[in-house]
Enzyme design. Sequence first.
Site, mmCIF file in Angstrom:
data_model
loop_
_atom_site.group_PDB
_atom_site.id
_atom_site.type_symbol
_atom_site.label_atom_id
_atom_site.label_comp_id
_atom_site.label_asym_id
_atom_site.label_seq_id
_atom_site.Cartn_x
_atom_site.Cartn_y
_atom_site.Cartn_z
ATOM 1 N N ARG A 204 -1.302 -10.190 12.569
ATOM 2 C CA ARG A 204 -1.650 -8.913 11.915
ATOM 3 C C ARG A 204 -2.727 -9.119 10.852
ATOM 4 O O ARG A 204 -3.631 -8.282 10.688
ATOM 5 C CB ARG A 204 -0.412 -8.289 11.292
ATOM 6 N N LYS B 135 0.817 -1.218 0.000
ATOM 7 C CA LYS B 135 0.000 0.000 0.000
ATOM 8 C C LYS B 135 0.850 1.266 0.000
ATOM 9 O O LYS B 135 0.581 2.200 -0.737
ATOM 10 C CB LYS B 135 -0.955 0.006 1.198
#
Length: 219
Positions: free
Chosen positions: A172, A13
Amino acid sequence: MRIVLVGPPGAGKGTQAAYLAKNLSIPHISTGDLFRANISQGTDLGKQARAYMDAGQLVPDEVTIGMAKDRMAQPDAVNGFLLDGFPRNVGQAEALDEMLRSASLKLDAVLDLEVPEDEVVKRIAGRRICRNDSAHVFHVTYNPPETEGVCDACGGELYQRDDDSEETVRTRLEVYHTQTEPIIDYYRAQGLVVTISALGKVTDVTERAMEALKSSDEG
C-alpha cells in the site's frame, strides 16, 4: 477554507480530518464516504462505480471526479471543505483545479501529514480487531489488551486483518509513493503545501495542523 489532506496510509488522515473539519466548521469529504453514499443512493455515478467494483476493476478517475464535483456543489460546502482521499493522483488534482477555476474558487492549502515509513508499518501491522465487534480495536504497542489476543470489552478473539499485514502495508505504501505522493510536488509548485509531523498524540497533531493552516492562511 478549501483544504486537501494528504499522507500515507496509517498517517491518521481520517481522524485528523474529522477534528479539523469540526474546528474549521467545514464538511469532511472523504472518497470512501462519496462511494458509499452514491452506491447506497443508486445515483448514476454510484451504479457506474458498483459495476467496476463488482468486476474487480478500479473505478476510473472520471467517476470519482464526478462524485467529488457533485459533493462540493452541495450547500454545506459553499464556504469550504476538507478533501480526504481526493485527489489521489496528479490527473485528479488537475481536474480539481479546473473545477475550482470554473467556479472562480481556489484551494487554500494542502496539508501533508508526514510519518516515517517504519512508523506507518508499526501502526497498521500492530492493529488487532475483535471478531465479535469490529468497533473494538486494539494495538499490540499503543493500546494492548489486558490479555493477549482477547478483547477487553467482550472477551472475543482478537485477530489481524489480512490488509493489515506488514507485507500488505508495504505494498500500500508503494502504491502511495507511486500514485499519490506526486501530487505533493504538483501542489508545492503552486505554493500550497504545508507539511507537519503526524507523530504524537492525536490532539497534538490537530493543534499542529491548525497552527500551520492559520499561518498558511495569513501568509
